[in-house]
Write an enzyme that holds these catalytic residues in place. Structure first.
Site, mmCIF file in Angstrom:
data_model
loop_
_atom_site.group_PDB
_atom_site.id
_atom_site.type_symbol
_atom_site.label_atom_id
_atom_site.label_comp_id
_atom_site.label_asym_id
_atom_site.label_seq_id
_atom_site.Cartn_x
_atom_site.Cartn_y
_atom_site.Cartn_z
ATOM 1 N N GLU A 81 -1.522 65.181 22.522
ATOM 2 C CA GLU A 81 -1.679 64.307 23.699
ATOM 3 C C GLU A 81 -0.336 64.138 24.408
ATOM 4 O O GLU A 81 0.713 64.529 23.908
ATOM 5 C CB GLU A 81 -2.202 62.924 23.287
ATOM 6 C CG GLU A 81 -3.713 62.810 23.164
ATOM 7 C CD GLU A 81 -4.434 62.776 24.506
ATOM 8 O OE1 GLU A 81 -3.767 62.948 25.555
ATOM 9 O OE2 GLU A 81 -5.656 62.569 24.508
ATOM 10 N N ASN A 98 -7.820 56.127 29.412
ATOM 11 C CA ASN A 98 -7.387 57.514 29.561
ATOM 12 C C ASN A 98 -7.207 57.835 31.044
ATOM 13 O O ASN A 98 -7.439 57.011 31.924
ATOM 14 C CB ASN A 98 -8.407 58.474 28.935
ATOM 15 C CG ASN A 98 -7.884 59.146 27.685
ATOM 16 O OD1 ASN A 98 -6.744 59.595 27.648
ATOM 17 N ND2 ASN A 98 -8.712 59.214 26.650
ATOM 18 N N ASP A 149 -10.725 62.793 29.668
ATOM 19 C CA ASP A 149 -9.625 62.444 28.781
ATOM 20 C C ASP A 149 -8.355 62.325 29.628
ATOM 21 O O ASP A 149 -8.374 61.687 30.667
ATOM 22 C CB ASP A 149 -9.500 63.493 27.673
ATOM 23 C CG ASP A 149 -8.806 62.966 26.423
ATOM 24 O OD1 ASP A 149 -7.753 62.325 26.557
ATOM 25 O OD2 ASP A 149 -9.303 63.218 25.312
#
Length: 306
Positions: free
Chosen positions: A14, A151, A213
């Protein structure tokens, strides 16, 4: 053509960003509790890993060197790679069931980070902004709330727009944003995606786009979002029209960023943890950073100011 970055395997990658001064890619492994970065040429990098005390949700480079990192229980400052972590702000939630997740800096040098409810049973997540500019005591302000999994944060200063997604709700929202006063107004739906069909799996014949996301914006002001379990990135115009769909060789892309000297290399982190064995076998890039050349340039990373 997608390529896989050497030695980039994570459980859940991430928060990638390209550091222009170091010519390095940084990213996180959340459950692996680590920051990773490349050294040397990006085509054949050496990857360094820095282990952290708790799960990192997001991070950004700092103008005076080092990083600002959102860990489970608060936001911390590290002045050097692998160095001591100094708390800037403590979390105001129950860290046994909540943690920081996606975030980044705005162009003014403020650090934003959203939270997620790990039980995913109610929309108790929020979006926070940390302002530490001018040598003042850092101020952590709650800017928005009502999500389960924060997100998709992205800023378009020219259009005075902030984007923020709730992955669990399959929704991306937009606000009018005044960078000078840091005020949000006029919240609205930017994009609502279809929920995952009941009983769906990656081998199902039934179509599923995935859920939003991490995200970024390009030099044309378009919004790029990784569609978790959808195996693709989607690009949207400022008006919310889908203008491109880019398949990726992983089922679960997590966040895109643009890098390289010309900001035309598209990097994407991905997830491997908890994925079925047959999916990993069919998509061995899962969990790695993947990259390809893009037709449009991205925007440079914004640095934390303190």
């Amino acid at each position: 053509m997608w390529t896989t970055l050497n030695d980039s395997l994570c459980e859940l990658g991430e928060s990638p960003f390209w550091h222009p001064h170091e010519r390095s890619l940084y990213w996180l492994d959340i459950p692996g509790r680590a920051v990773l970065r490349t050294r040397g040429e990006i085509e054949h990098p050496v990857v360094e890993r820095w282990v952290l005390p708790t799960e990192p949700g997001c991070m950004a480079p700092a103008a005076r060197g080092g990083l600002v990192i959102a860990l489970r229980d608060g936001i911390y400052r590290a002045h050097a790679w692998g160095g001591p972590l100094t708390a800037l702000a403590r979390a105001d939630y129950d860290v046994r069931s909540m943690r920081f997740n996606d975030g980044k800096c705005d162009p003014q040098g403020r650090f934003w980070a959203g939270t997620l409810n790990e039980a995913k049973d109610r929309p108790s997540g929020a979006l926070y902004c940390l302002d530490a500019r001018g040598g003042e005591v850092p101020r952590l302000t709650r800017m928005a709330e009502g999500v389960t999994t924060a997100n998709g944060l992205a800023f378009v200063p020219e259009a005075a727009t902030l984007y923020w997604a709730d992955t669990a709700a399959h929704r991306v929202s937009a606000w009018d944003w005044d960078p000078a006063t840091n005020r949000l107004s006029h919240p609205r739906m930017f994009r609502q995606f279809e929920s995952r069909p009941e009983g769906w799996s990656p081998t199902s014949a039934e179509r599923y786009q995935g859920r939003p996301d991490g995200a970024t914006v390009d030099a044309e002001g378009c919004y790029w979002v990784a569609m978790f379990e959808g195996g693709q990135l989607l690009r949207f115009s400022p008006e919310g029209e889908q203008v491109a769909a880019l398949p990726v060789p992983v089922q679960c892309p997590t966040m895109p960023c643009f890098g390289g000297d010309d900001l035309r290399t598209l990097f994407v982190t991905s997830a491997r943890r908890g994925r079925p064995a047959d999916e990993i076998e069919q998509r061995p890039a899962s969990g790695h950073v993947i990259a390809m050349r893009a037709e449009v340039a991205g925007m440079p990373v914004h640095f934390f100011e303190d």
